[in-house]
Each structure stands twice: as structure tokens, then as C-alpha cells.
Motif scaffolding. Structure first.
Motif: not given
Length: 463
Positions: A65-77
């Protein structure tokens, strides 16, 4: 760590990738490679990504999740998932708690991410939309029938007869796949004697039942619930579809003829209740299953990991479940599949010369193979490693541990798994490889052009 791929625009060599398969590993690889500036075409045999048929709940580990957050997907997740801030390990026969607490403070999750529980279809659709926005070309109804692994120009042929060439082909098409047939002469499937039942329960029904409301999210935060028995184990968690998902591992009990080539089969709550009562599961679990609107069953099959993930042509690499099938329902399966795509994309952000392609693919395979081996060790020896509930597949070796496990011991086992597994950052590992090895190759090639060739040896004796 920067939240974007390394800036190599002036020197980046852009090549064509074809990815076979639109699961988590394939879509994550498509995003990672597109972020790195590469040209990507993904081929998916299904007709769309909007609603994955026969999908259930899934969980994503904090380092991913940290890497997906880094990719800008935190809110969508966060929009599609409940953060599983808490964890509770219980005994399946009594419901008695063996260990519980908050991941960060009590079990020392320090990766910077969070555990997420969500519906697989929602997660896959998010990755699809992100891949398209990142510049990848996604083709549906594009089933690959064969591959021609010519070292100069590898290609795949679709069932319709269309031939598609690329500089690198990535096989991310799962356990029953073209990729595995290319890499294995005999792809053996060994039944384990266990099945995984996925029961989906509406949360509004649970809220009205005394004793079940405690399992529901509170203040927007969920809990990962784990029941452990000698031959039966259960994991439960909520999703933003207002559904509670139970993953129930149990002996086949009359399911001996379950088709192994059909990933998901339908079952009934009555059938599952009978199994759970036979296994002596606590009454709250059977109450939940009685409320289930859908019950799916999957055979737990042991399939061999590939010894070599890179074909001899050095232009075809296999990732995700196609390379390393893990136990059905394992938390690690989703996270490792995502990690494969992340590392592959990061490595190719450093591509300058065609001669580097083979070295990059070999480095990817060596690194990820080591990670999978570490996970398998945790999965087979650690009763609180979150790969699946204690007691499943390891009933004889873990029986004494499960019976005697108290709060402190369960916490220690969990922390050990977290240290070994949940702190891994595939992009950082790609960067480390580049600094330690890739730059050596690049500098040597520039100093001695045409006379020096450096490769990562694909040996397995050191594993």
C-alpha cells in the motif's frame, strides 16, 4: 525516496513491452513500466475490467500500500478499502482470543503503509484505470494462443491469428497459462486435501445480530480477524461494498472431485455450515455463514515454482502467479504479484542500451526469487505469519504451537513475519541493484565499448 520514477529522460532507451494477462501483477507491471517511460501493451483475454466475475475479498500488505500511495493512489484505495488497523487471533473452536492489538503499536508495522481489505474486482478496476491514465495500451478479448521466442524479435499470436511483436514479453497470465507451458515441460498440480471457501455476508445483516456487530468496522477502521484450528482456519474482514468476507480453509469433506482447472466453483451456505460444524467451529462463525448471500469454493492446489523466470532468449520473463504460485488465498500472493510489477518497472527506468535488457531481467528474477523463498519459509513455519490461519496444511507440525501460543508468543511470531516480509520495498531494491551492479556494467561498457559484457549469472546453487 522520490514519489516518481528516476528521471532518465535524456538517456532513456524506450522499448516495446507486451504483457500477457490483466491480473494484479500484469496491471501493476503495466503501470510501473509506463511510469518509467516505456511503451506497454497489455493483452487480456476477458472482455472488460469493470466487474471481475467470481471475485471475492482480498487483502493488501502495508509495504505494497505504501508503494501504491507513492504512485498517487492513496485516496482511490481508501475509497474502496477499509484500513485494517487492528488484528485479532482467536481459536476457532471457542472464539477465545490468543493475541490482539494494533498493527503499528503492538505488532511493530513500520513500513509506512497500512493493511487494506477490499473487493478484488474494485482493486483490479482501479489498477486498470491507472494503467490507462499512465499511457499503457490495454486490449481486451485478446487471448494469446502461442508465442514465438525468437531472440531478435519475440512475438505472441492471438487466437484470432493476429501476431504482435515486442522487445520484451512479460508473462503475467497466472497458473493455467501459456507462460507456464513455455517454461515447463510438465506443469504438475498436486491436491493438498484442502479447499478455500469464500463466504460473502451483508454487513447490515450482521449489524442486527447480537454477537456479530463487534466484527464490523468502527469509525471507519476495520480489523483482520483470524480463527485458528487444527485442520480448519478462518480469516474475516470487511470491504467498502458493505460486505464481510470470510476465507475458510477446511478439509475437502466430499469435495474430492472439485475441478482443479476451474479456479472458482459455486457452493452453498448449507454445505459450508455442515463442514464448519464437523470441524467444531464456534457458533458466531456458523451464524455468519447462515447469512451468506454467496459462497465460492476454490481447491488449494500445490503447483511448482519455476526454476527459471527468464527464457533462454532473454526477452521473455514470467511474473506473478505464473512464476511462483502461492497457497490459494495467501495474503502474500497479492502482495508478491504487485511487487513483481513494481520492481520490473523500476529497473527499466534505468535502461540505456539494448544490451542491458538481459541483465535487467536476470536481476529481477534473482531478487524476486529470493523474496518468494523467504515468504514460503514464513508460510510453512510461522503460525501467525498471516499467509493463512494456523493449522492449515501444517496441522501436525503446528498443533503444539497453536495450542500453547499465548499473547507474547503470537506477537513475536507476527513481528518476525513483518520484519522479514512486510518491510520489503521492491522499488528500493531495484535502485539498490542499479547502484551496486547496474552502474558497474554501464560504466564498463562506456569505457570499453564493444569489448565488455556484464551479466548477472542465472545460477540457482546460491539460493
Amino acid at each position: 525516496m522520490s514519489d516518481t520514477a528516476p528521471s532518465q529522460a535524456a538517456e532513456l532507451l524506450v522499448i516495446d513491452f507486451v504483457i500477457i494477462g490483466g491480473g494484479i501483477s500484469g496491471l501493476t507491471a503495466a503501470i510501473g513500466l509506463a511510469r518509467a517511460g516505456q511503451r506497454v501493451t497489455l493483452l487480456e483475454q476477458a472482455d472488460d475490467f469493470q466487474e471481475t466475475n467470481l471475485a471475492g475479498g482480498c487483502r493488501l500488505a502495508p509495504n505494497m500500500t505504501r508503494l501504491y500511495f507513492r504512485w498517487g493512489l492513496e485516496q482511490q484505495l481508501r475509497d474502496i478499502a477499509y484500513m485494517q488497523q487492528y488484528v485479532c487471533f482467536m481459536r476457532s473452536e471457542t472464539g477465545e482470543s490468543a493475541a490482539q492489538g494494533e498493527w503499528v503499536h503492538d505488532f511493530k508495522v513500520e513500513s509506512g503503509g497500512v493493511f487494506l481489505g477490499m473487493h478484488y474486482a474494485d482493486f483490479r478496476r482501479l489498477l486498470y484505470e491507472t494503467a490507462v491514465k499512465s499511457g499503457a495500451t490495454i486490449r481486451t478479448n485478446a487471448k494469446v494462443a502461442s508465442a514465438d521466442l525468437d531472440a531478435e524479435s519475440p512475438s505472441v499470436t492471438l487466437e484470432c491469428g493476429e501476431k504482435i511483436a515486442a522487445d520484451v514479453i512479460v508473462g503475467a497470465d497466472g497458473t493455467h497459462s501459456v507462460s507456464r507451458s513455455l517454461m515447463l515441460e510438465h506443469d504438475e498440480m498436486r491436491p493438498t486435501g484442502m479447499v478455500l471457501h469464500n463466504a460473502i455476508i451483508p454487513m447490515d445483516k450482521m449489524a442486527s445480530e447480537p454477537g456479530l456487530a463487534e466484527f464490523l468496522p468502527k469509525d471507519g477502521l476495520g480489523t483482520a480477524w483470524s480463527w485458528a484450528g487444527h485442520t480448519c482456519g478462518v480469516i474475516g474482514f470487511p470491504t467498502k461494498r458493505e460486505e464481510f468476507h470470510l476465507h475458510i480453509y477446511a478439509p475437502e469433506s466430499g469435495r474430492e472431485n472439485l475441478p482443479t482447472k476451474s479456479p472458482v466453483n459455486m457452493s452453498t451456505s448449507e454445505e459450508l455450515i455442515a463442514i464448519m460444524r464437523k470441524e467444531g467451529c464456534e457458533s458466531r462463525l456458523t451464524k455468519m455463514v447462515e447469512m451468506a448471500t454467496r459462497v465460492m469454493v476454490l481447491p488449494v492446489i500445490d503447483k511448482p515454482e519455476l526454476d527459471d523466470w527468464v527464457h533462454d532468449c532473454e526477452r521473455y520473463v514470467v511474473i506473478g502467479e505464473a512464476a511462483h504460485p502461492l497457497t490459494t488465498g495467501s495474503l502474500y500472493a497479492l502482495s508478491i504479484a504487485a511487487g513483481d510489477g513494481m520492481m520490473l518497472g523500476r529497473l527499466f527506468s534505468y535502461l540505456h542500451r539494448p544490451e542491458q535488457i538481459g541483465s535487467f531481467l536476470a536481476a529481477f528474477a534473482e531478487n524476486r526469487h529470493r523474496r518468494v523463498q523467504a515468504i514460503k519459509r514464513a508460510q510453512s513455519t510461522n503460525p501467525a505469519s498471516m499467509s493463512m490461519p494456523p493449522g492449515v496444511l501444517q496441522a501436525k507440525t503446528l498443533k503444539g504451537v497453536v495450542e500453547s501460543m499465548g499473547d507474547a508468543e503470537a506477537a513475536w511470531y507476527t513481528e518476525e513475519a513483518i520484519r522479514d516480509i512486510f518491510s520489503v520495498d521492491p522499488e528500493e531494491e531495484a535502485d539498490d541493484w542499479w547502484v551496486q551492479w547496474g552502474l558497474v556494467e554501464e560504466r564498463a561498457a562506456r569505457i570499453l565499448p564493444g569489448t565488455f559484457e556484464f551479466k548477472i549469472l542465472k545460477t540457482h546453487s546460491s539460493r
